[in-house]
Design a protein around this motif. Structure first.
Motif, PDB file in Angstrom:
ATOM      1  N   ALA A  69      67.911  51.983   8.296  1.00 31.04           N
ATOM      2  CA  ALA A  69      66.889  51.579   9.266  1.00 31.04           C
ATOM      3  C   ALA A  69      67.542  50.964  10.504  1.00 31.04           C
ATOM      4  CB  ALA A  69      65.914  50.592   8.628  1.00 31.04           C
ATOM      5  N   GLU A  70      68.542  50.126  10.309  1.00 35.43           N
ATOM      6  CA  GLU A  70      69.243  49.518  11.443  1.00 35.43           C
ATOM      7  C   GLU A  70      70.066  50.557  12.198  1.00 35.43           C
ATOM      8  OE1 GLU A  70      70.967  46.870  14.236  1.00 35.43           O
ATOM      9  OE2 GLU A  70      69.075  46.916  13.106  1.00 35.43           O
ATOM     10  N   THR A  71      70.690  51.479  11.484  1.00 40.02           N
ATOM     11  CA  THR A  71      71.435  52.562  12.141  1.00 40.02           C
ATOM     12  C   THR A  71      70.527  53.353  13.059  1.00 40.02           C
ATOM     13  OG1 THR A  71      72.884  52.755  10.195  1.00 40.02           O
ATOM     14  CG2 THR A  71      72.865  54.596  11.747  1.00 40.02           C
ATOM     15  N   LEU A  72      69.372  53.743  12.556  1.00 42.23           N
ATOM     16  CA  LEU A  72      68.423  54.529  13.339  1.00 42.23           C
ATOM     17  C   LEU A  72      67.867  53.740  14.508  1.00 42.23           C
ATOM     18  CD1 LEU A  72      66.854  56.225  10.261  1.00 42.23           C
ATOM     19  CD2 LEU A  72      67.538  57.527  12.287  1.00 42.23           C
ATOM     20  N   ARG A  73      67.651  52.445  14.301  1.00 43.64           N
ATOM     21  CA  ARG A  73      67.165  51.619  15.411  1.00 43.64           C
ATOM     22  C   ARG A  73      68.178  51.641  16.555  1.00 43.64           C
ATOM     23  NH1 ARG A  73      67.779  47.160  17.952  1.00 43.64           N
ATOM     24  NH2 ARG A  73      69.612  46.595  16.716  1.00 43.64           N
ATOM     25  N   GLN A  74      69.453  51.508  16.229  1.00 40.07           N
ATOM     26  CA  GLN A  74      70.472  51.516  17.275  1.00 40.07           C
ATOM     27  C   GLN A  74      70.600  52.899  17.918  1.00 40.07           C
ATOM     28  OE1 GLN A  74      74.111  49.363  16.889  1.00 40.07           O
ATOM     29  NE2 GLN A  74      73.357  48.045  15.245  1.00 40.07           N
ATOM     30  N   TRP A  75      70.489  53.955  17.120  1.00 42.04           N
ATOM     31  CA  TRP A  75      70.523  55.299  17.701  1.00 42.04           C
ATOM     32  C   TRP A  75      69.373  55.493  18.687  1.00 42.04           C
ATOM     33  CZ3 TRP A  75      71.234  58.573  12.600  1.00 42.04           C
ATOM     34  CH2 TRP A  75      72.573  58.492  12.187  1.00 42.04           C
ATOM     35  N   ASP A  76      68.180  55.085  18.278  1.00 40.83           N
ATOM     36  CA  ASP A  76      67.022  55.309  19.140  1.00 40.83           C
ATOM     37  C   ASP A  76      67.104  54.482  20.407  1.00 40.83           C
ATOM     38  OD1 ASP A  76      64.350  56.579  19.509  1.00 40.83           O
ATOM     39  OD2 ASP A  76      63.704  54.493  19.534  1.00 40.83           O
ATOM     40  N   THR A  77      67.592  53.260  20.295  1.00 39.88           N
ATOM     41  CA  THR A  77      67.770  52.427  21.487  1.00 39.88           C
ATOM     42  C   THR A  77      68.687  53.118  22.488  1.00 39.88           C
ATOM     43  OG1 THR A  77      67.408  50.377  20.239  1.00 39.88           O
ATOM     44  CG2 THR A  77      68.582  50.195  22.338  1.00 39.88           C
ATOM     45  N   ALA A  78      69.777  53.681  21.988  1.00 42.77           N
ATOM     46  CA  ALA A  78      70.723  54.388  22.868  1.00 42.77           C
ATOM     47  C   ALA A  78      70.103  55.663  23.422  1.00 42.77           C
ATOM     48  CB  ALA A  78      72.004  54.705  22.104  1.00 42.77           C
ATOM     49  N   PHE A  79      69.333  56.368  22.591  1.00 43.15           N
ATOM     50  CA  PHE A  79      68.713  57.612  23.044  1.00 43.15           C
ATOM     51  C   PHE A  79      67.687  57.337  24.142  1.00 43.15           C
ATOM     52  CE2 PHE A  79      65.313  60.784  22.800  1.00 43.15           C
ATOM     53  CZ  PHE A  79      66.051  61.948  23.005  1.00 43.15           C
ATOM     54  N   VAL A  80      66.855  56.347  23.951  1.00 33.71           N
ATOM     55  CA  VAL A  80      65.837  56.004  24.963  1.00 33.71           C
ATOM     56  C   VAL A  80      66.515  55.581  26.266  1.00 33.71           C
ATOM     57  CG1 VAL A  80      64.009  54.363  25.540  1.00 33.71           C
ATOM     58  CG2 VAL A  80      64.055  55.444  23.272  1.00 33.71           C
ATOM     59  N   ALA A  81      67.595  54.820  26.168  1.00 34.52           N
ATOM     60  CA  ALA A  81      68.310  54.373  27.370  1.00 34.52           C
ATOM     61  C   ALA A  81      68.934  55.551  28.117  1.00 34.52           C
ATOM     62  CB  ALA A  81      69.389  53.355  26.985  1.00 34.52           C
ATOM     63  N   ALA A  82      69.190  56.658  27.409  1.00 37.47           N
ATOM     64  CA  ALA A  82      69.811  57.833  28.036  1.00 37.47           C
ATOM     65  C   ALA A  82      68.771  58.860  28.472  1.00 37.47           C
ATOM     66  CB  ALA A  82      70.803  58.472  27.061  1.00 37.47           C
ATOM     67  N   HIS A  83      67.575  58.402  28.769  1.00 37.55           N
ATOM     68  CA  HIS A  83      66.458  59.284  29.138  1.00 37.55           C
ATOM     69  C   HIS A  83      66.872  60.328  30.182  1.00 37.55           C
ATOM     70  CE1 HIS A  83      61.954  59.501  30.520  1.00 37.55           C
ATOM     71  NE2 HIS A  83      62.519  60.687  30.470  1.00 37.55           N
ATOM     72  N   GLN A  84      67.423  59.884  31.299  1.00 36.70           N
ATOM     73  CA  GLN A  84      67.745  60.810  32.381  1.00 36.70           C
ATOM     74  C   GLN A  84      68.879  61.740  31.977  1.00 36.70           C
ATOM     75  OE1 GLN A  84      65.961  61.251  35.264  1.00 36.70           O
ATOM     76  NE2 GLN A  84      67.271  63.078  35.314  1.00 36.70           N
ATOM     77  N   GLU A  85      69.849  61.230  31.245  1.00 39.86           N
ATOM     78  CA  GLU A  85      70.955  62.073  30.815  1.00 39.86           C
ATOM     79  C   GLU A  85      70.473  63.196  29.889  1.00 39.86           C
ATOM     80  OE1 GLU A  85      70.905  58.834  30.861  1.00 39.86           O
ATOM     81  OE2 GLU A  85      72.852  57.975  31.451  1.00 39.86           O
ATOM     82  N   VAL A  86      69.464  62.903  29.038  1.00 40.41           N
ATOM     83  CA  VAL A  86      68.891  63.935  28.178  1.00 40.41           C
ATOM     84  C   VAL A  86      68.269  65.043  29.028  1.00 40.41           C
ATOM     85  CG1 VAL A  86      67.105  64.423  26.459  1.00 40.41           C
ATOM     86  CG2 VAL A  86      68.503  62.355  26.238  1.00 40.41           C
ATOM     87  N   LEU A  87      67.513  64.648  30.049  1.00 40.23           N
ATOM     88  CA  LEU A  87      66.894  65.631  30.934  1.00 40.23           C
ATOM     89  C   LEU A  87      67.943  66.410  31.703  1.00 40.23           C
ATOM     90  CD1 LEU A  87      63.894  63.525  32.346  1.00 40.23           C
ATOM     91  CD2 LEU A  87      63.928  65.061  30.358  1.00 40.23           C
ATOM     92  N   ASP A  88      69.029  65.738  32.092  1.00 38.71           N
ATOM     93  CA  ASP A  88      70.092  66.409  32.843  1.00 38.71           C
ATOM     94  C   ASP A  88      70.792  67.479  32.013  1.00 38.71           C
ATOM     95  OD1 ASP A  88      69.546  64.824  35.034  1.00 38.71           O
ATOM     96  OD2 ASP A  88      71.193  63.425  34.678  1.00 38.71           O
ATOM     97  N   LEU A  89      70.756  67.343  30.684  1.00 43.33           N
ATOM     98  CA  LEU A  89      71.359  68.349  29.813  1.00 43.33           C
ATOM     99  C   LEU A  89      70.478  69.591  29.670  1.00 43.33           C
ATOM    100  CD1 LEU A  89      72.807  66.143  26.911  1.00 43.33           C
ATOM    101  CD2 LEU A  89      74.097  67.396  28.648  1.00 43.33           C
ATOM    102  N   GLY A  90      69.273  69.533  30.232  1.00 41.40           N
ATOM    103  CA  GLY A  90      68.379  70.685  30.181  1.00 41.40           C
ATOM    104  C   GLY A  90      67.240  70.551  29.202  1.00 41.40           C
TER     105      GLY A  90
END
Length: 458
Positions: free
Chosen positions: A381-402
């Motif tokens: 649960a803590e691992t996933l929380r940290q993954w999601d925090t990083a994923f949400v923070a990388a919002h624009q980078e995700v879009l930039d990847l297509g």
């Protein structure tokens, strides 16, 4: 108030998203979904608002129905798959998505009335045959998820590129049966990369990997376990069905060879189905077989062949260490033929076993015996929380990847949905160690018919 069936996101090209059905039957299912949803929300203390604009002076709701008619139509027609798809399309929102999903997961067995549960076999979707874990299908199932983009995974994983439960510092409690250890919950915010390293070293220790060990790794990930085993002086053959993972794992090992002076022949990463692994010529087999969260891709019907393969290639006196996501046995039996949102969008062909099932399969089909296990679901649960925090923070980078906004919502929902499963205790993660029974003989190859499932415990 916002209403109607139009969506705020462009999802026309998402052909997998179920169309909203119309007609008398759809109207009835929509009405039933509306009634059940509000009863469940009230019982669980989940506040709900309609529309995107809160009433003046009102407290923010836990869950906001941006497009109520679409939400109830999707849930009414497709159940939990529709619930996830409604989030993908923007029909509902939650400021703390993980908390809302955790509350629902705690009661997942009682979300619908008992009369509907008795009719489960009638209305739940069944896994499509094309996603079964056969040799023919598995490569495509794996590619669906793991070959998305190495760059995408690098946006939210830690530098070890470990895509499995981390093991944070925590006190442990030995179970009453003597072979089970439970790790206490971790301190939120603990260092993720350090915890991933601890997890890998733990499973290598459980498998007895030392200098000179011949190691088979089933499911390469991005190479961190193989690199760490090589640092111990072990020789590793790692097999994967993800070409993206194979490419990056080889590159990472080459970097380790150059930077650390490791021998270049210590690690071999092959694009190969686990069923095709053979004992090296002139070798008694592998001293250790390790596999981290790959067993979930095997499938219920193929667990015998998975363990029989391991049994066949394991050297005398060898050990097996497997990290597996598990669920309670009765829940596994009730859901093993159900096609879920996770199957449709994230892990086609996936199946979460129970500890009882793994113990029974190995006893029935192999010489392997479960010798010990460590459970640490709260750490996932803590691992996933940290993954999601990083994923949400990388919002624009995700879009930039297509990737588009719908994909971003899908992935955010997946990470928080998974976190809720572990936080609620609905699912767990374990490191399990298997050794050979003193009088057991390795079993012959086992490959079940695609239409036949092995015996089950009740």
């Amino acid at each position: 108030m916002t209403s109607g069936l139009a969506t705020p996101l462009s999802v026309d090209h998402w052909t997998d998203i179920s169309p909203i059905r119309r007609g008398p039957r759809a109207r009835i299912s929509t009405a039933i979904a509306r009634r059940i949803f509000f009863r469940v929300a009230e019982r669980l203390g989940v506040s709900v608002s309609l529309g995107d604009t809160p009433e003046p002076g009102a407290e923010p709701a836990d869950l906001r129905l941006i497009l109520p008619e679409e939400f109830f139509a999707r849930v009414g027609n497709d159940g939990l798959i529709g619930f996830g798809e409604a989030y993908m399309t923007g029909a509902w929102e939650a400021d703390d998505l993980g908390e809302v999903l955790t509350v629902l997961c705690r009661e997942i067995g009682d979300l619908v009335p008992m009369w509907m549960q008795r009719l489960r076999a009638v209305y739940v979707s069944r896994p499509p045959r094309r996603q079964r874990g056969s040799s023919r299908n598995t490569r495509k199932n794996i590619a669906h998820h793991y070959d998305l983009s190495n760059d995408l995974f690098q946006l939210f994983l830690d530098p070890t590129m470990s895509y499995s439960a981390a093991m944070f510092p925590a006190d442990s409690i030995t179970g009453g049966d003597g072979n089970r250890t439970l790790l206490a919950p971790p301190v939120p915010g603990s260092d993720l990369a350090e915890a991933q390293g601890r997890k890998i070293e733990s499973i290598l220790d459980a498998a007895g990997v030392t200098a000179g060990s011949r190691v088979l790794e089933i499911g390469t990930g991005w190479g961190e376990l193989a690199i760490r085993a090589a640092r111990r002086g072990a020789t590793v053959r790692s097999v994967t069905l993800s070409s993206e993972q194979q490419s990056l794992a080889r590159a990472r090992f080459a970097d380790a060879v150059e930077a650390e002076g490791l021998r270049a022949d210590l690690v071999q990463v092959d694009l190969l189905d686990y069923r095709a692994v053979e004992v090296p010529p002139g070798s008694p087999g592998f001293d250790a077989v390790v596999s981290v969260e790959m067993i979930e891709a095997v499938g219920y019907a193929y667990l015998p062949s998975y363990f029989a393969t391991i049994d066949k290639v394991l050297a005398p006196g060898g050990k097996v260490a497997i990290q597996a996501i598990t669920m309670p046995h009765e829940r596994m039996l009730a859901t093993r033929r159900t096609w879920t949102w996770i199957h449709k969008y994230i892990f086609p062909g996936g199946f979460l076993p129970s500890t009882e099932q793994l113990d029974e399969v190995t006893r029935k089909h192999t010489s392997l015996r479960l010798a010990g296990r460590t459970t640490f679901g709260s750490h996932y649960a803590e691992t996933l929380r940290q993954w999601d925090t990083a994923f949400v923070a990388a919002h624009q980078e995700v879009l930039d990847l297509g990737f588009d906004e719908t994909f971003r919502r899908l992935w955010h929902f997946y990470l928080e949905y998974s976190r809720a499963g572990f936080a609620s205790g609905y699912i767990d993660v374990q490191q399990l160690t298997f050794t050979r029974g003193p009088d057991a003989e390795p079993s012959p190859d086992v490959e079940p018919s695609p239409d036949v499932e092995p015996v089950e415990t009740r």
